[in-house]
Design an enzyme around this catalytic site. Structure first.
Site, PDB file in Angstrom:
ATOM      1  N   TYR A  93      44.743  45.281  62.771  1.00 52.68           N
ATOM      2  CA  TYR A  93      45.887  45.810  62.007  1.00 52.68           C
ATOM      3  C   TYR A  93      47.019  46.279  62.910  1.00 52.68           C
ATOM      4  O   TYR A  93      47.569  47.364  62.703  1.00 52.68           O
ATOM      5  CB  TYR A  93      45.446  46.989  61.122  1.00 52.68           C
ATOM      6  N   TYR A  99      40.422  47.426  47.503  1.00 50.67           N
ATOM      7  CA  TYR A  99      40.257  46.817  48.834  1.00 50.67           C
ATOM      8  C   TYR A  99      38.807  46.351  48.966  1.00 50.67           C
ATOM      9  O   TYR A  99      37.871  47.128  48.743  1.00 50.67           O
ATOM     10  CB  TYR A  99      40.579  47.813  49.959  1.00 50.67           C
ATOM     11  N   ASP A 125      31.475  47.574  44.585  1.00 53.76           N
ATOM     12  CA  ASP A 125      31.609  47.543  46.035  1.00 53.76           C
ATOM     13  C   ASP A 125      31.542  48.991  46.526  1.00 53.76           C
ATOM     14  O   ASP A 125      32.514  49.737  46.441  1.00 53.76           O
ATOM     15  CB  ASP A 125      32.937  46.871  46.409  1.00 53.76           C
ATOM     16  N   LYS A 137      29.306  49.833  55.922  1.00 55.07           N
ATOM     17  CA  LYS A 137      29.839  51.023  56.575  1.00 55.07           C
ATOM     18  C   LYS A 137      28.777  52.042  57.036  1.00 55.07           C
ATOM     19  O   LYS A 137      28.321  51.942  58.153  1.00 55.07           O
ATOM     20  CB  LYS A 137      30.912  51.661  55.693  1.00 55.07           C
TER      21      LYS A 137
HETATM   22  C1  LIG Z   1      35.557  48.399  54.708  1.00 51.69           C
HETATM   23  C2  LIG Z   1      35.358  47.825  53.361  1.00 51.69           C
HETATM   24  C3  LIG Z   1      35.080  46.454  53.178  1.00 51.69           C
HETATM   25  C4  LIG Z   1      35.039  45.483  54.324  1.00 51.69           C
HETATM   26  O1  LIG Z   1      34.047  45.751  55.230  1.00 51.69           O
HETATM   27  P1  LIG Z   1      34.125  45.130  56.721  1.00 51.69           P
HETATM   28  O2  LIG Z   1      32.835  45.527  57.351  1.00 51.69           O
HETATM   29  O3  LIG Z   1      35.327  45.756  57.364  1.00 51.69           O
HETATM   30  O4  LIG Z   1      34.274  43.663  56.569  1.00 51.69           O
HETATM   31  C5  LIG Z   1      34.869  46.009  51.889  1.00 51.69           C
HETATM   32  N1  LIG Z   1      34.919  46.841  50.836  1.00 51.69           N
HETATM   33  C6  LIG Z   1      35.183  48.149  50.964  1.00 51.69           C
HETATM   34  C7  LIG Z   1      35.200  49.026  49.760  1.00 51.69           C
HETATM   35  C8  LIG Z   1      35.428  48.688  52.231  1.00 51.69           C
HETATM   36  O5  LIG Z   1      35.707  49.987  52.364  1.00 51.69           O
END
Ligand SMILES: *Cc1c(COP(=O)(O)O)cnc(C)c1O
Length: 419
Positions: free
Chosen positions: A18, A145, A239, A268
């Site tokens: 970024y 996102y 997600d 994460k």
């Molecule tokens: C960070 C994130 C992603 C992407 O994960 P990466 O490991 O960076 O590819 C997808 N969805 C959400 C909600 C996120 O916070």
């Protein structure tokens, strides 16, 4: 600060995340990490308000996790997952299935959040194909996102997101407002009714849209999405890559809402910030659609480093800590402290909102013109805080000490009020 040799030598060869590389300042060289602290090459310590993009939920270098990973490293750093099995992955799959709602029992491991979301989307699409219907669209939401890969960019907020440049290049989905009030609800319902027969599923970050600006919504929103998904037979994907593992003070955000998804994505904080690993957890109903005498109905996906044993060992150790220590209680305490200490920011002129959910604290501004300048001010005060869009937020390790958290909240108040 003197620049270490490796940094100056590599600087002309590295491409940063970024980042406009023409104008980017050199990043801060880090020597090591410990607890909630980032220790720089010159010895300066920063208190981490971000937990390294929300991963380090137990703080850095937790001895229980590093010991588990070291032991796994000696035994077997990696072995391919096709045709071979190893204990860390099978144990982890059973534990994750046990933690997530009844009926969400199949775990597919990958190595990043974006890929976990791609897998969720691919499974939802193939579930329709296996039933004899071709559907490729998803309903996704403004401020959402879900990742940076081509398929996941297409379900992010198309305007406010980081991917606006790619409009017209990506797959086209239906991007609706989250139905949080009467007005957005009627817009959502109109888009849903008009597009339902093209949709494979609905994808949403439950309760908190993270990278899109730390925007919160009520559990009723998720109940409404569940009822529409049921009505039209759509796959509901939650997600929880950001919200999972105690961030909202529940293990998973959907538990607070009492709503079950059909597919859940996690990453994460899954390994406690130790190594890359992600999981896509799928309902038994959907899994059954892939069972057949016909081999073409199988799910054809398998990352090289799928279910990496080091990552799985770290994740199992992280789950041990959630069992043996009161992380959710700590998240609640962090929330209470942030509520009382960030409240003063409401009086600052450019602040439009201060909000807290679990261990997420947000100070929203009208806008942020110079993120770089703000960040310098934070570093000068010994804290690591990275503003995002129009918000300054804290998502510290759930183990952060209360005096460290106070340093973070006070730094935000001081920087914003210019004192
Ligand atoms: C960070 C994130 C992603 C992407 O994960 P990466 O490991 O960076 O590819 C997808 N969805 C959400 C909600 C996120 O916070």
């Amino acid at each position: 600060m003197s620049v270490p040799d490796w940094l100056s030598k590599g600087w002309n060869h590295i491409w940063l995340p970024y980042t406009q590389m023409q104008t980017a300042p050199m990043p801060l060289p880090v020597a090591c990490t410990a607890g909630s602290r980032i220790i720089l090459a010159d010895g300066q310590e920063l208190i981490d308000g971000v937990a390294s993009w929300w991963t380090a939920c137990h703080g850095y270098n937790h001895p229980h996790i590093t010991a588990a990973v070291a032991a796994q490293l000696r035994e077997m750093p990696h072995v391919m997952f096709g045709g071979l099995a190893h204990a860390p992955a099978y144990r982890l799959a059973a534990r994750l299935a046990n933690l997530t709602p009844e009926g969400l029992d199949r775990v597919f491991f990958t190595d990043s959040g974006s890929v976990a979301v791609e897998v969720a989307m691919k499974i939802a699409i193939q579930a329709w194909l296996n039933r004899g219907e071709r559907r490729s669209k998803f309903m996704a939401f403004r401020d959402g996102y879900h990742g940076d890969t081509m398929a996941t960019m297409a379900v992010c907020d198309p305007e406010e997101g980081m991917h606006a440049l790619f409009s017209g290049v990506l797959m086209e989905h239906v991007i609706a407002p989250l139905p949080r009030n009467a007005e957005t609800r009627s817009e959502f319902e109109r888009l849903m009714d008009a597009n339902a027969s093209d949709l494979a599923g609905i994808i949403v970050e439950p309760l908190v849209q993270g990278a899109g600006g730390m925007v919160f919504h009520d559990p009723e929103v998720l109940r409404l999405l569940r009822s529409y998904a049921d009505h039209y037979g759509l796959t509901l994907i939650f997600d929880e890559i950001f919200t999972g593992f105690g961030r909202t003070a529940a293990m998973f955000a959907h538990q607070l809402a009492g709503v079950r998804p059909d597919i859940l994505t996690l990453s994460k904080a899954l390994t406690g910030g130790t190594s890359p690993l992600a999981a896509t957890i799928v309902s038994n109903e959907i899994f059954k659609l892939f069972l057949s005498e016909d081999s073409s109905k199988a799910f054809m996906h398998g990352p090289t480093f799928m279910a990496n044993p080091l990552g799985c060992a770290a994740a199992n150790a992280s789950l041990d800590l959630f069992e043996s220590e009161d992380r959710l209680g700590q998240a609640n305490k962090i929330g209470a402290q942030m509520k009382s200490e960030l409240g003063v920011c409401r009086k600052i002129s450019d602040v439009v909102d201060v909000r807290v959910m679990g261990a997420i604290g947000v100070v929203q501004l009208k806008r942020i013109d110079d993120v770089g300048a703000l960040q310098k001010e934070f570093i000068r005060r010994g804290v690591w805080v990275r503003p995002l869009r129009n918000v300054i937020y804290l998502t510290p390790a759930l183990t952060i000490q209360s005096d460290e958290l106070s340093e973070l909240t006070h730094a935000i108040g001081d920087v914003l009020s210019g004192s």
